[in-house]
Design a protein around this motif. Structure first.
Motif, PDB file in Angstrom:
ATOM      1  N   VAL A  39       0.839  -1.201   0.000  1.00 41.29           N
ATOM      2  CA  VAL A  39       0.000   0.000   0.000  1.00 41.29           C
ATOM      3  C   VAL A  39       0.874   1.252   0.000  1.00 41.29           C
ATOM      4  CG1 VAL A  39      -1.710   1.338   1.282  1.00 41.29           C
ATOM      5  CG2 VAL A  39      -1.956  -1.140   1.101  1.00 41.29           C
ATOM      6  N   LYS A  40       1.938   1.235   0.764  1.00 40.28           N
ATOM      7  CA  LYS A  40       2.843   2.395   0.793  1.00 40.28           C
ATOM      8  C   LYS A  40       3.425   2.655  -0.595  1.00 40.28           C
ATOM      9  CE  LYS A  40       6.987   4.262   2.992  1.00 40.28           C
ATOM     10  NZ  LYS A  40       8.079   4.026   3.977  1.00 40.28           N
ATOM     11  N   SER A  92       0.603   3.908  -2.972  1.00 40.07           N
ATOM     12  CA  SER A  92      -0.020   5.187  -2.624  1.00 40.07           C
ATOM     13  C   SER A  92       0.796   6.383  -3.101  1.00 40.07           C
ATOM     14  CB  SER A  92      -0.254   5.278  -1.120  1.00 40.07           C
ATOM     15  OG  SER A  92       0.969   5.279  -0.405  1.00 40.07           O
ATOM     16  N   MET A 152      -0.534   7.044  -6.438  1.00 34.81           N
ATOM     17  CA  MET A 152      -1.954   7.419  -6.325  1.00 34.81           C
ATOM     18  C   MET A 152      -2.088   8.858  -5.822  1.00 34.81           C
ATOM     19  SD  MET A 152      -3.744   4.009  -4.725  1.00 34.81           S
ATOM     20  CE  MET A 152      -3.815   2.460  -5.638  1.00 34.81           C
ATOM     21  N   LEU A 153      -1.248   9.241  -4.886  1.00 37.46           N
ATOM     22  CA  LEU A 153      -1.284  10.616  -4.367  1.00 37.46           C
ATOM     23  C   LEU A 153      -0.977  11.614  -5.477  1.00 37.46           C
ATOM     24  CD1 LEU A 153       0.463  10.074  -0.929  1.00 37.46           C
ATOM     25  CD2 LEU A 153      -1.811  11.063  -1.252  1.00 37.46           C
ATOM     26  N   GLY A 206      -7.323   6.798  -6.537  1.00 39.02           N
ATOM     27  CA  GLY A 206      -6.867   5.430  -6.323  1.00 39.02           C
ATOM     28  C   GLY A 206      -7.875   4.626  -5.532  1.00 39.02           C
ATOM     29  N   VAL A 242      -7.943   1.141  -3.018  1.00 41.90           N
ATOM     30  CA  VAL A 242      -7.219   0.095  -2.305  1.00 41.90           C
ATOM     31  C   VAL A 242      -8.237  -0.775  -1.582  1.00 41.90           C
ATOM     32  CG1 VAL A 242      -5.543  -0.449  -0.497  1.00 41.90           C
ATOM     33  CG2 VAL A 242      -5.177   1.545  -1.995  1.00 41.90           C
ATOM     34  N   LEU A 265      -5.671   4.985   7.142  1.00 45.47           N
ATOM     35  CA  LEU A 265      -5.316   5.478   5.810  1.00 45.47           C
ATOM     36  C   LEU A 265      -6.503   6.142   5.116  1.00 45.47           C
ATOM     37  CD1 LEU A 265      -3.010   2.660   4.419  1.00 45.47           C
ATOM     38  CD2 LEU A 265      -2.370   4.798   5.526  1.00 45.47           C
ATOM     39  N   LEU A 292      -5.662   9.629   3.508  1.00 49.31           N
ATOM     40  CA  LEU A 292      -5.561   9.769   2.061  1.00 49.31           C
ATOM     41  C   LEU A 292      -6.857  10.198   1.383  1.00 49.31           C
ATOM     42  CD1 LEU A 292      -3.510   6.497   1.338  1.00 49.31           C
ATOM     43  CD2 LEU A 292      -2.635   8.793   1.767  1.00 49.31           C
ATOM     44  N   ILE A 299      -8.543   8.976  -2.678  1.00 52.06           N
ATOM     45  CA  ILE A 299      -8.087   7.586  -2.570  1.00 52.06           C
ATOM     46  C   ILE A 299      -8.946   6.909  -1.511  1.00 52.06           C
ATOM     47  CG2 ILE A 299      -6.167   6.055  -1.986  1.00 52.06           C
ATOM     48  CD1 ILE A 299      -4.289   8.390  -2.784  1.00 52.06           C
ATOM     49  N   ILE A 335      -9.866   3.514   0.791  1.00 48.94           N
ATOM     50  CA  ILE A 335      -9.253   2.323   1.389  1.00 48.94           C
ATOM     51  C   ILE A 335     -10.354   1.542   2.089  1.00 48.94           C
ATOM     52  CG2 ILE A 335      -7.364   1.458   2.819  1.00 48.94           C
ATOM     53  CD1 ILE A 335      -6.223   3.510   1.018  1.00 48.94           C
ATOM     54  N   THR A 367     -15.420   4.657   1.978  1.00 51.74           N
ATOM     55  CA  THR A 367     -14.033   4.459   2.410  1.00 51.74           C
ATOM     56  C   THR A 367     -14.008   4.152   3.896  1.00 51.74           C
ATOM     57  OG1 THR A 367     -11.763   5.323   2.186  1.00 51.74           O
ATOM     58  CG2 THR A 367     -13.444   6.876   2.951  1.00 51.74           C
TER      59      THR A 367
END
Length: 239
Positions: A112-113, A116, A119-120, A125, A127, A159, A163, A168, A170, A225
């Motif tokens: 994920v790191k 991301s 994606m940032l 994005g 996840v 997250l 995010l 994004i 999650i 999310t």
């Protein structure tokens, strides 16, 4: 538009069903596995497989670099790879505990790191983390596995807050007992015991888990999310 999709542990079972679902929908699909072999069902859609042990940050970075070169930055990440080392607490070694967490929880952190960051930059994005009903209910002999799968929920929700402003999402999917090679080895007696505790009275099919993942990665789920979506036949309801 066709998106760049990565499914970790996408070579069999639930992961393969998820990867196939995206491929059938026209997305560019990559899967990671320790073997690096692409299943024939996926190869028919032009999907690629990358050899990657998610307990190794260097291998994770190399896998993403290869996928980015072939499919572009990962837009949808499904963190599915996981292992079990079931045994009762007093018999559980340090390695039994830490290796399961390193793969199932810290492995998710690594992928994920890495995803991301791109994606940032793109300001979008999706996840989806694959947890388990065991992470919510607990299960004797699975303290390590349950801890790792429960940890994914706190990880995802943190997250989601961190995010979300960059579009994004999650989310977590928590399957119950699914009809895969992993559950096929159970005795008929054990299978009957499990089904007896499931309100719908049956195992899930991998495609039913994949359908939930596809939805969370879709435009229709853009305002969802930090959610935990159970696909467990009602086994874990109330948690």
């Amino acid at each position: 538009m066709s998106r760049s999709v990565l499914v970790t542990g996408g070579n069999r079972g639930i992961g393969l069903a998820i990867a196939l679902s995206f491929a059938e929908g026209g997305d560019k699909v990559a899967v990671t596995s320790r073997s690096g072999e692409v299943p024939a069902e996926l190869a028919a859609y032009g999907a690629i497989a990358v050899k990657c042990d998610i307990t190794d940050a260097g291998q994770v970075d190399a896998a993403f670099t290869e996928i980015e070169e072939k499919h572009g930055p990962v837009e949808v990440l499904v963190a599915n790879a996981g292992i079990t080392k079931d045994t009762l607490l007093l018999r559980m070694s340090e390695d039994d505990f830490t290796s399961v967490l390193d793969t199932n929880l810290t492995g998710a952190f690594r992928v994920v790191k890495r995803a991301s960051a791109k994606m940032l930059r793109a300001r979008k994005g999706r996840v989806v983390l694959i947890s388990s009903v065991v992470g919510l209910l607990g299960s004797p002999g699975q303290a390590n596995y349950a801890a790792s799968k429960s940890g994914l929920v706190g990880f995802a929700r943190s997250l989601a807050r961190e995010l979300g402003s960059r579009n994004i999402t999650i989310n977590v999917v928590a399957p119950g007992f699914v009809d895969t090679d992993m559950t096929a080895v159970l005795s008929d007696e054990r299978r009957k015991e499990i089904v007896a505790g499931v309100p719908l009275g049956r195992y899930a099919q991998p495609a039913e888990v994949a359908a939930a993942v596809r939805f969370l990665a879709s435009d229709e789920a853009a305002y969802i999310t930090g959610a935990v979506v159970p696909v467990d036949g009602g086994l874990g309801m109330g948690h």
